[in-house]
Design a protein around this motif. Sequence first.
Motif, PDB file in Angstrom:
ATOM      1  N   ARG A  45      23.263 -53.102  36.474  1.00 37.06           N
ATOM      2  CA  ARG A  45      23.635 -52.874  35.077  1.00 37.06           C
ATOM      3  C   ARG A  45      22.487 -52.275  34.263  1.00 37.06           C
ATOM      4  O   ARG A  45      22.712 -51.418  33.400  1.00 37.06           O
ATOM      5  CB  ARG A  45      24.109 -54.181  34.444  1.00 37.06           C
ATOM      6  CG  ARG A  45      23.119 -55.329  34.522  1.00 37.06           C
ATOM      7  CD  ARG A  45      23.771 -56.663  34.166  1.00 37.06           C
ATOM      8  NE  ARG A  45      22.844 -57.775  34.311  1.00 37.06           N
ATOM      9  CZ  ARG A  45      22.231 -58.368  33.282  1.00 37.06           C
ATOM     10  NH1 ARG A  45      22.484 -57.952  32.053  1.00 37.06           N
ATOM     11  NH2 ARG A  45      21.404 -59.370  33.488  1.00 37.06           N
ATOM     12  N   PHE A  46      21.252 -52.691  34.558  1.00 37.71           N
ATOM     13  CA  PHE A  46      20.140 -52.137  33.803  1.00 37.71           C
ATOM     14  C   PHE A  46      19.841 -50.702  34.215  1.00 37.71           C
ATOM     15  O   PHE A  46      19.431 -49.884  33.381  1.00 37.71           O
ATOM     16  CB  PHE A  46      18.898 -53.012  33.974  1.00 37.71           C
ATOM     17  CG  PHE A  46      18.942 -54.285  33.176  1.00 37.71           C
ATOM     18  CD1 PHE A  46      18.816 -54.263  31.795  1.00 37.71           C
ATOM     19  CD2 PHE A  46      19.144 -55.504  33.795  1.00 37.71           C
ATOM     20  CE1 PHE A  46      18.861 -55.436  31.052  1.00 37.71           C
ATOM     21  CE2 PHE A  46      19.196 -56.677  33.068  1.00 37.71           C
ATOM     22  CZ  PHE A  46      19.063 -56.641  31.693  1.00 37.71           C
ATOM     23  N   GLN A  47      20.039 -50.373  35.480  1.00 36.97           N
ATOM     24  CA  GLN A  47      19.854 -48.985  35.905  1.00 36.97           C
ATOM     25  C   GLN A  47      20.937 -48.102  35.309  1.00 36.97           C
ATOM     26  O   GLN A  47      20.684 -46.943  34.959  1.00 36.97           O
ATOM     27  CB  GLN A  47      19.867 -48.899  37.431  1.00 36.97           C
ATOM     28  CG  GLN A  47      18.786 -49.730  38.110  1.00 36.97           C
ATOM     29  CD  GLN A  47      17.427 -49.585  37.442  1.00 36.97           C
ATOM     30  OE1 GLN A  47      16.839 -48.508  37.427  1.00 36.97           O
ATOM     31  NE2 GLN A  47      16.931 -50.679  36.868  1.00 36.97           N
ATOM     32  N   ASN A  48      22.152 -48.627  35.187  1.00 32.08           N
ATOM     33  CA  ASN A  48      23.215 -47.874  34.510  1.00 32.08           C
ATOM     34  C   ASN A  48      22.880 -47.672  33.038  1.00 32.08           C
ATOM     35  O   ASN A  48      23.123 -46.594  32.477  1.00 32.08           O
ATOM     36  CB  ASN A  48      24.546 -48.606  34.658  1.00 32.08           C
ATOM     37  CG  ASN A  48      25.041 -48.627  36.093  1.00 32.08           C
ATOM     38  OD1 ASN A  48      24.701 -47.756  36.902  1.00 32.08           O
ATOM     39  ND2 ASN A  48      25.839 -49.627  36.433  1.00 32.08           N
ATOM     40  N   LEU A  49      22.321 -48.716  32.412  1.00 29.62           N
ATOM     41  CA  LEU A  49      21.930 -48.602  31.010  1.00 29.62           C
ATOM     42  C   LEU A  49      20.794 -47.596  30.849  1.00 29.62           C
ATOM     43  O   LEU A  49      20.785 -46.801  29.894  1.00 29.62           O
ATOM     44  CB  LEU A  49      21.502 -49.970  30.479  1.00 29.62           C
ATOM     45  CG  LEU A  49      20.998 -50.011  29.028  1.00 29.62           C
ATOM     46  CD1 LEU A  49      22.074 -49.543  28.060  1.00 29.62           C
ATOM     47  CD2 LEU A  49      20.520 -51.412  28.668  1.00 29.62           C
ATOM     48  N   ARG A  50      19.855 -47.619  31.775  1.00 32.32           N
ATOM     49  CA  ARG A  50      18.745 -46.664  31.705  1.00 32.32           C
ATOM     50  C   ARG A  50      19.253 -45.227  31.818  1.00 32.32           C
ATOM     51  O   ARG A  50      18.804 -44.341  31.090  1.00 32.32           O
ATOM     52  CB  ARG A  50      17.736 -46.966  32.817  1.00 32.32           C
ATOM     53  CG  ARG A  50      16.537 -46.043  32.834  1.00 32.32           C
ATOM     54  CD  ARG A  50      15.558 -46.449  33.912  1.00 32.32           C
ATOM     55  NE  ARG A  50      16.191 -46.477  35.216  1.00 32.32           N
ATOM     56  CZ  ARG A  50      16.438 -45.406  35.951  1.00 32.32           C
ATOM     57  NH1 ARG A  50      16.146 -44.201  35.492  1.00 32.32           N
ATOM     58  NH2 ARG A  50      16.996 -45.524  37.141  1.00 32.32           N
ATOM     59  N   ARG A  51      20.199 -44.998  32.724  1.00 30.29           N
ATOM     60  CA  ARG A  51      20.762 -43.646  32.841  1.00 30.29           C
ATOM     61  C   ARG A  51      21.582 -43.280  31.611  1.00 30.29           C
ATOM     62  O   ARG A  51      21.624 -42.115  31.199  1.00 30.29           O
ATOM     63  CB  ARG A  51      21.611 -43.554  34.107  1.00 30.29           C
ATOM     64  CG  ARG A  51      20.785 -43.448  35.388  1.00 30.29           C
ATOM     65  CD  ARG A  51      21.669 -43.115  36.560  1.00 30.29           C
ATOM     66  NE  ARG A  51      22.436 -44.253  37.008  1.00 30.29           N
ATOM     67  CZ  ARG A  51      22.035 -45.113  37.932  1.00 30.29           C
ATOM     68  NH1 ARG A  51      20.859 -44.945  38.514  1.00 30.29           N
ATOM     69  NH2 ARG A  51      22.796 -46.118  38.299  1.00 30.29           N
ATOM     70  N   LEU A  52      22.237 -44.272  31.004  1.00 29.34           N
ATOM     71  CA  LEU A  52      23.010 -44.017  29.791  1.00 29.34           C
ATOM     72  C   LEU A  52      22.100 -43.571  28.644  1.00 29.34           C
ATOM     73  O   LEU A  52      22.522 -42.831  27.750  1.00 29.34           O
ATOM     74  CB  LEU A  52      23.779 -45.283  29.390  1.00 29.34           C
ATOM     75  CG  LEU A  52      24.791 -45.153  28.259  1.00 29.34           C
ATOM     76  CD1 LEU A  52      25.915 -44.204  28.641  1.00 29.34           C
ATOM     77  CD2 LEU A  52      25.356 -46.527  27.882  1.00 29.34           C
ATOM     78  N   VAL A  53      20.845 -44.001  28.685  1.00 29.06           N
ATOM     79  CA  VAL A  53      19.877 -43.591  27.673  1.00 29.06           C
ATOM     80  C   VAL A  53      19.176 -42.296  28.068  1.00 29.06           C
ATOM     81  O   VAL A  53      19.018 -41.375  27.247  1.00 29.06           O
ATOM     82  CB  VAL A  53      18.831 -44.709  27.447  1.00 29.06           C
ATOM     83  CG1 VAL A  53      17.719 -44.223  26.518  1.00 29.06           C
ATOM     84  CG2 VAL A  53      19.490 -45.951  26.874  1.00 29.06           C
ATOM     85  N   SER A  54      18.759 -42.194  29.318  1.00 30.65           N
ATOM     86  CA  SER A  54      17.912 -41.076  29.739  1.00 30.65           C
ATOM     87  C   SER A  54      18.672 -39.760  29.903  1.00 30.65           C
ATOM     88  O   SER A  54      18.158 -38.693  29.550  1.00 30.65           O
ATOM     89  CB  SER A  54      17.200 -41.418  31.048  1.00 30.65           C
ATOM     90  OG  SER A  54      18.122 -41.656  32.094  1.00 30.65           O
ATOM     91  N   TRP A  55      19.904 -39.812  30.421  1.00 33.57           N
ATOM     92  CA  TRP A  55      20.626 -38.563  30.642  1.00 33.57           C
ATOM     93  C   TRP A  55      20.945 -37.824  29.344  1.00 33.57           C
ATOM     94  O   TRP A  55      20.792 -36.598  29.274  1.00 33.57           O
ATOM     95  CB  TRP A  55      21.891 -38.808  31.452  1.00 33.57           C
ATOM     96  CG  TRP A  55      21.615 -39.027  32.914  1.00 33.57           C
ATOM     97  CD1 TRP A  55      21.727 -40.184  33.610  1.00 33.57           C
ATOM     98  CD2 TRP A  55      21.145 -38.048  33.860  1.00 33.57           C
ATOM     99  NE1 TRP A  55      21.361 -40.003  34.937  1.00 33.57           N
ATOM    100  CE2 TRP A  55      21.006 -38.701  35.112  1.00 33.57           C
ATOM    101  CE3 TRP A  55      20.831 -36.706  33.771  1.00 33.57           C
ATOM    102  CZ2 TRP A  55      20.560 -38.043  36.253  1.00 33.57           C
ATOM    103  CZ3 TRP A  55      20.383 -36.043  34.905  1.00 33.57           C
ATOM    104  CH2 TRP A  55      20.264 -36.712  36.128  1.00 33.57           C
ATOM    105  N   PRO A  56      21.388 -38.493  28.283  1.00 31.67           N
ATOM    106  CA  PRO A  56      21.556 -37.765  27.013  1.00 31.67           C
ATOM    107  C   PRO A  56      20.240 -37.196  26.479  1.00 31.67           C
ATOM    108  O   PRO A  56      20.237 -36.101  25.900  1.00 31.67           O
ATOM    109  CB  PRO A  56      22.124 -38.835  26.067  1.00 31.67           C
ATOM    110  CG  PRO A  56      22.811 -39.802  26.969  1.00 31.67           C
ATOM    111  CD  PRO A  56      21.968 -39.857  28.198  1.00 31.67           C
TER     112      PRO A  56
END
Length: 469
Positions: A45-56
């Motif tokens: 879940r934290f890696q998904n959250l990190r990608r949700l922040v970093s990709w945009p």
Amino acid sequence: MEKIPVVQEPVAQDLAPPHLPPHTLPHSPTSGRDGKFHVRLTEGRFQNLRRLVSWPLLALYFGLVWVQFDGQPWFLFSFEQHKIILFGQALSWRDLSLLAGLLIASAALLFFLAVAWGRIWCGFACPQSIWTWLFIRIEDFTEGRADKRTRQAAAPLTFHTLIRRLIKHLLWILLALATAITFTGYFVPVREILSAAIQLELSATVSGWILIMAGITYLNAGLVREQICLHACPYSRFQGVMFDDHTRTVSYDARRGEPRANRRKGSGNSGDCVDCGLCVQVCPAGIDIRDGLQAACIDCAACIDACDRVMSKLERPAGLIRFTSEAQLQGEKTHFFRPRLAGYAAVMLVAFSAVLYGFTQTTQLLVEIRRDRGAMFRQVNAQTVCNVYQIKVEGYSETQRFVDVSITGEGEFSLFGQRTIDLSEENAYWLPYRVCARDLALSKAELIFHFKGEALSASRQTTFLTRVF
């Protein structure tokens, strides 16, 4: 002869905290003999959250430089045009203080986040971390998983391994070049850069800057990535003075996890930590979170996701490694609102409010007036004296193109020079003006230049001289 008693130095085991017995970490399967470690990718879940922040953020970085509005870049720091374009709004270089204020406000935001949640910025939004994960994914794609890369590093070099490594470094270089060209595109229009590069007409300055930035990116994210966060970034040093017992950061629950024991060799007195080492293998900084808070930890939460997956398979509660405070680990109550955090929040709000207000008071018409130092004044005849000025006018409004120039003062003045100035000129230049006065009895007089357009106006005061004092 009396013997002098020998005082033995305490060993490491005696210095170990009572809740964390001394433990020797077994050789990690992702650590090479030369000390280099290979990061193992994980999901959660934290890696998904990190990608949700970093990709945009990545999309904004690579995409914003291409956005145009009315044929002009939407975001550009133009040295040639002496202006800054932020989201379509043109600012003069005199408005650079707004960017300084924005940096101060952002620093206050970072301090607020550090006091509340540790280095969460570093783990989820910092460019160094984002590009590091990109380079790690390229490495994982070309050379295989971390354990496979470790075995290849220890084995003799083969042709197949060499090709994979060359492909990896080629992709790293291409990503570094794309990063450097995009970064340069925020100072020189990116379309001009690519057009000049295709025609082999790129200037030495721009070419050198792109190569330097590409080299720094390749070095930072590819070769010494974990060392940057530990040794080069000052933010890791700030945390030592900003953290307190109520700061929530990635932490290992030693009360629950100790004593560590392998699942097969565990007993009823063993803790929940099965000593699998996954928390170390997935860490991009190569640390063991079970040793406590460390300066190299960037709070990316990769160890939390890896540990939670293990706990799920063992049917044990998640959270052996989690975002928590030292007070909570000791069984105490954590207070989120506290004076230090409130102080940083107040500074942050005041700084952002001042910056927002400043953006409503930006310079729309910039006027500079210089007196001709070669001749302070010129006596035309007994009744007429003239002064020579150099004037430069720059406009920062898309709706205003022309301004008219006029003068007023304490006397009868005549203006000679260009009466209408075209603000659409890309390169602002100095224009000569001559002002003459008749029958002026004073040794000096106040003179005001007026610049008026349809939507903008400005006035600048100067001095008109008739003789040397």
